[in-house]
Design an enzyme around this catalytic site. Structure first.
Site, PDB file in Angstrom:
ATOM      1  N   CYS A 255      -7.166  34.331  15.894  1.00  0.00           N
ATOM      2  CA  CYS A 255      -7.805  35.105  16.363  1.00  0.00           C
ATOM      3  C   CYS A 255      -7.972  36.672  16.217  1.00  0.00           C
ATOM      4  CB  CYS A 255      -7.302  35.118  17.850  1.00  0.00           C
ATOM      5  SG  CYS A 255      -6.625  33.446  18.579  1.00  0.00           S
TER       6      CYS A 255
ATOM      7  N   ARG B 269     -11.748  35.499   9.857  1.00  0.00           N
ATOM      8  CA  ARG B 269     -10.300  34.610   9.853  1.00  0.00           C
ATOM      9  C   ARG B 269     -10.601  33.848  10.648  1.00  0.00           C
ATOM     10  NH1 ARG B 269      -6.253  39.046  11.173  1.00  0.00           N
ATOM     11  NH2 ARG B 269      -5.683  38.090  12.698  1.00  0.00           N
TER      12      ARG B 269
ATOM     13  N   TRP C  79      -9.568  31.545  18.706  1.00  0.00           N
ATOM     14  CA  TRP C  79      -8.970  30.116  17.440  1.00  0.00           C
ATOM     15  C   TRP C  79      -7.962  29.572  19.021  1.00  0.00           C
ATOM     16  CZ3 TRP C  79      -9.815  28.260  13.667  1.00  0.00           C
ATOM     17  CH2 TRP C  79      -9.243  27.086  12.070  1.00  0.00           C
TER      18      TRP C  79
ATOM     19  N   ASN D 287      -3.718  37.796  20.971  1.00  0.00           N
ATOM     20  CA  ASN D 287      -3.474  36.510  20.049  1.00  0.00           C
ATOM     21  C   ASN D 287      -2.111  36.045  19.658  1.00  0.00           C
ATOM     22  OD1 ASN D 287      -5.329  37.471  19.145  1.00  0.00           O
ATOM     23  ND2 ASN D 287      -5.435  38.803  17.246  1.00  0.00           N
ATOM     24  N   GLY D 288      -1.528  35.162  19.008  1.00  0.00           N
ATOM     25  CA  GLY D 288      -0.325  34.247  19.443  1.00  0.00           C
ATOM     26  C   GLY D 288       0.081  32.996  20.279  1.00  0.00           C
TER      27      GLY D 288
ATOM     28  N   GLU E 118      -2.810  23.875  -6.593  1.00  0.00           N
ATOM     29  CA  GLU E 118      -3.543  24.526  -6.748  1.00  0.00           C
ATOM     30  C   GLU E 118      -4.873  24.242  -6.194  1.00  0.00           C
ATOM     31  OE1 GLU E 118      -3.483  27.100  -4.414  1.00  0.00           O
ATOM     32  OE2 GLU E 118      -4.923  28.264  -4.375  1.00  0.00           O
TER      33      GLU E 118
ATOM     34  N   LYS F 118      -7.425  23.898  -3.748  1.00  0.00           N
ATOM     35  CA  LYS F 118      -8.829  24.595  -3.355  1.00  0.00           C
ATOM     36  C   LYS F 118     -10.049  23.412  -2.969  1.00  0.00           C
ATOM     37  CE  LYS F 118      -7.329  27.945  -2.288  1.00  0.00           C
ATOM     38  NZ  LYS F 118      -6.749  28.103  -2.586  1.00  0.00           N
TER      39      LYS F 118
ATOM     40  N   GLU G  17      -9.586  21.858   1.499  1.00  0.00           N
ATOM     41  CA  GLU G  17     -10.012  23.324   2.027  1.00  0.00           C
ATOM     42  C   GLU G  17     -11.004  23.060   1.854  1.00  0.00           C
ATOM     43  OE1 GLU G  17      -7.569  26.497   1.858  1.00  0.00           O
ATOM     44  OE2 GLU G  17      -8.033  26.659  -0.099  1.00  0.00           O
TER      45      GLU G  17
ATOM     46  N   HIS H  23       3.829   5.146 -10.503  1.00  0.00           N
ATOM     47  CA  HIS H  23       4.881   4.863  -9.567  1.00  0.00           C
ATOM     48  C   HIS H  23       3.519   4.689  -8.893  1.00  0.00           C
ATOM     49  CE1 HIS H  23       8.142   5.027 -12.183  1.00  0.00           C
ATOM     50  NE2 HIS H  23       7.713   6.176 -12.779  1.00  0.00           N
TER      51      HIS H  23
ATOM     52  N   LYS I 167      -7.052  33.273   7.653  1.00  0.00           N
ATOM     53  CA  LYS I 167      -6.911  32.827   6.312  1.00  0.00           C
ATOM     54  C   LYS I 167      -5.026  33.577   6.989  1.00  0.00           C
ATOM     55  CE  LYS I 167      -7.077  35.059   2.704  1.00  0.00           C
ATOM     56  NZ  LYS I 167      -7.611  34.488   1.796  1.00  0.00           N
TER      57      LYS I 167
HETATM   58  C1  G6P Z   1      -3.397  29.498   5.438  1.00  0.00           C
HETATM   59  C2  G6P Z   1      -3.770  29.914   4.719  1.00  0.00           C
HETATM   60  C3  G6P Z   1      -4.211  29.690   2.817  1.00  0.00           C
HETATM   61  C4  G6P Z   1      -2.930  30.337   3.113  1.00  0.00           C
HETATM   62  C5  G6P Z   1      -1.554  30.423   3.526  1.00  0.00           C
HETATM   63  C6  G6P Z   1      -0.163  30.793   3.643  1.00  0.00           C
HETATM   64  O1  G6P Z   1      -2.894  28.125   5.534  1.00  0.00           O
HETATM   65  O2  G6P Z   1      -5.013  28.733   4.305  1.00  0.00           O
HETATM   66  O3  G6P Z   1      -5.066  29.982   1.777  1.00  0.00           O
HETATM   67  O4  G6P Z   1      -2.081  30.273   1.573  1.00  0.00           O
HETATM   68  O5  G6P Z   1      -2.240  30.655   4.886  1.00  0.00           O
HETATM   69  O6  G6P Z   1      -0.695  32.479   3.793  1.00  0.00           O
HETATM   70  P1  G6P Z   1       0.355  33.564   3.307  1.00  0.00           P
HETATM   71  O7  G6P Z   1      -0.533  35.165   3.756  1.00  0.00           O
HETATM   72  O8  G6P Z   1       1.342  33.332   3.416  1.00  0.00           O
HETATM   73  O9  G6P Z   1      -0.072  32.763   1.606  1.00  0.00           O
END
Ligand code: G6P
Length: 619
Positions: free
Chosen positions: A2, A27, A84, A110-111, A492, A496, A499, A515, A614
């Site tokens: 949020c 966000r 959110w 928020n939260g 990673e 990417k 996501e 395996h 984010k």
């Molecule tokens: C979310 C984001 C990811 C990020 C993760 C950890 O899931 O979508 O891109 O890597 O949070 O975030 P941080 O701010 O702790 O690196």
């Protein structure tokens, strides 16, 4: 996640608040709302979907006749929110702001309020009626219950009733010159302008209006009016804190000529890494991390390092594990923060626990760091955000200097984190004598070249990656294979792609493929293989042969000039040669671009993928 924006001052604020919400769009959100106070009453408008719907609902578009126009466009005090969904479905009723029984109070939150059910029962028994399914609405009713002519005191009493992690802001129709916010674990900042003040969950919400920022800490209540901000703690004791000037230029929050924030941020990687390593490599053989202020005794006696993180930050930690073990010969354990915190881990005073979090606000990472600290470990935070919670929940902080990252998919913060892990690895190696001075000097020289090599890579692979993306954009599944230091790159790269393009991916240690995962392969499966130089290159290439024998189409990321890798694969993406431990910071680049181009070819919003936000500050 949020977003909160609040304004009090001398200007009509409806458009200012909506502009603030726009800056927080990155966000992620599913509905939005705004409340404006004018002539002793509050008008609230909410809308499901994106901000265009809210703009239409408040009559901001076109001829201004659309929707339910807010009756108070000249209002100079108001609150706005992007939601959110956590508690309660995505509906207009559940969107914020929320009011009390008489609509005298409005709040945005928020939260999560953990004890909301119990509070709701109590309030209902007292005769309060609710109009949403949210945990947030109870905050408006608690303020109503506690209000006795002083909003700050009512917010404080409410704050003391709540359990959970949240930040909220409130206004009362009887106090047309005051907004009050409170913070427990979720970000909240105040912006101080000339005759006006802002409250927000993140600085970009008001950066275009003011650069003077007051960071609100956990357990604090902040009251803002035209004159400025006053902070008190949960008991009412005044807290004195100076405002800080934010130095980000406004362009940082814009796309800077690129079609998306993600592409802009991919191209900011040379700078992000250069900034991160710059003054920390002052001589040819020295790493200066004196900013950590960790004492030599501690470094000498560390028995073990534990790295905790989530998502992309976890992958940066995995690269760091190889570097630290390889160079400093200190054992490193890695843990996903959300697992670690509930595992009753064995950790204590001889451990250095490193929490990696670009935002510095990810709840699981913070909880894991706190747990380790409670058990006596020394905790080091690696974060990109000054003033974030991680900087307060740690004994030492190593900042990455990637600048603000708006795209949800982490790119430049990842490579900056990897660079920070390399610095740490070298620093520990030097302190513990894991490497001789010549080898350290050699690695430092290589590390200093990394920013220009990133630039070179982004330039040289672009056309080829686009072509590969075009030929694979409609595939339904991708497998990523790597070994040793190539494995985190695969994890990673696969993250990417999934996501931002919503294509299922799996990333596997290549040696494990036989395996089980090998059963997934058929003639149409693209297999991305990280086959850069390393002591296990031969083994990786024999895994590639196994894959090709099943007809799969292999795209290899390899070190420039590696004819073996080129021959072993169907297509190859070369990255410049560097020390093999440093190779991941280059090898990830073509994989970021591959994910990017595939998502774009599928017409997807790469900056704001579905279901993702984010900063994860809720569990
Ligand atoms: C979310 C984001 C990811 C990020 C993760 C950890 O899931 O979508 O891109 O890597 O949070 O975030 P941080 O701010 O702790 O690196």
């Amino acid at each position: 996640m949020c977003g909160i924006v609040g304004y009090v001052g001398g200007r009509p604020c409806r458009d200012l608040l909506v502009a603030g919400l726009e800056k927080l769009e990155y966000r992620g959100y599913d509905s939005a709302g705004i409340a404006l106070l004018e002539n002793g009453s509050i008008d609230t408008v909410r809308a499901v979907g994106n901000l265009a719907n809210l703009r239409a609902a408040v009559g901001m578009d076109g001829d201004g006749n659309g929707g339910v126009a807010v009756a108070a466009p000249p209002a100079t005090i108001g609150l706005a929110h992007t939601r959110w969904a956590t508690h309660g479905r995505v509906t207009e009723e559940n969107a914020h702001p929320h009011g009390d029984c008489d609509d005298r109070v409005q709040i945005v939150l928020n939260g999560i309020v953990e004890n909301h059910s119990e509070l709701r029962r109590e309030l209902a028994a007292d005769g309060h009626t609710f109009s949403s399914e949210t945990d947030a609405e109870i905050v408006a009713h608690l303020i109503e219950r506690h209000y006795d002519g002083d909003l700050t005191e009512a917010v404080r009493a409410t704050f003391n009733d709540l359990r959970g992690h949240y930040a909220f802001a409130a206004m009362h129709a009887d106090q047309p010159d005051t907004l009050v916010g409170a913070r427990q674990e979720c970000p909240l900042v105040a912006g101080l302008g000339d005759g006006e003040s802002f409250l927000a969950s993140a600085i970009p919400a008001f950066l275009a209006q003011t650069r003077d920022v007051l960071l609100i800490e956990n357990g604090e209540i902040v009251t803002i009016d035209r004159e400025g901000a006053r902070i008190t703690d949960a008991a009412g004791t005044p807290v004195s804190r100076d405002a800080e000037e934010v130095t980000w230029d406004e362009g940082t929050a814009e796309k800077g000529g690129y079609p998306t924030f993600m592409m802009k941020e991919i191209h900011e990687q040379p700078d992000a890494v250069a900034e991160t390593i710059a003054d920390r490599l002052p001589t040819t053989d020295g790493v200066d991390l004196s900013e950590l202020e960790l004492d030599d005794d501690l470094i000498a006696r560390i028995r073990r390092i534990v790295i905790v993180a989530c998502g992309t930050s976890y992958h940066a930690g995995l690269v760091g594990r190889y570097a630290i073990e390889q160079w400093a010969r200190i054992p490193v354990e890695m843990d996903i923060a959300s697992e670690y915190r509930y595992r009753d881990p064995v950790v204590g005073p001889d451990d250095l626990v490193i929490g990696i979090t670009q935002s510095g606000e990810t709840a699981d990472t913070l909880a894991a760091m706190r747990l380790a600290r409670e058990r006596g470990a020394t905790v080091l935070a690696i974060t990109n955000i000054m003033g974030s919670q991680a900087t307060r929940d740690s004994d030492a902080v190593l900042f990455t200097r990637a600048g603000l990252e708006i795209g949800v998919a982490a790119t430049k913060t990842f490579t900056a984190q990897v660079a920070a892990m390399y610095l740490l690895g070298l620093w520990l190696a030097k302190a513990r004598g894991g490497l001789g001075p010549d080898r350290i000097a050699e690695l430092i020289a290589e590390l200093k070249h990394v920013p220009s090599r990133i630039e070179e890579t982004l330039e040289s692979v672009d056309d080829r990656v686009r072509a590969i993306a075009r030929s694979h954009a409609s595939q339904r599944f991708f497998l990523y294979l790597g070994r040793n230091i190539g494995l985190p790159v695969c994890l990673e790269g696969a993250l990417k792609l999934k996501e931002i393009s919503y294509i299922p991916t799996d990333a596997y240690a290549a040696g494990e493929m036989k395996h089980g995962p090998i059963a997934l392969l058929d003639e149409s499966t693209p297999v991305v293989c990280v086959a850069t130089d390393s002591p296990v290159l031969e083994k990786v290439l024999s895994n590639v042969a196994e894959v090709r024998a099943r007809g799969a189409d292999v795209v290899a990321v390899a070190t420039e000039g590696s004819t073996e890798a080129a021959e072993a694969s169907d297509q190859v993406l070369f990255v410049p040669r560097t020390d093999w431990v440093l190779q991941p910071i280059l090898a990830i680049l073509p994989l970021q671009l591959l994910a990017y181009y595939i998502a774009r070819l599928n017409d997807l919003n790469v900056d704001q993928p579905r279901n993702l936000a984010k900063t994860v500050t809720v569990e």
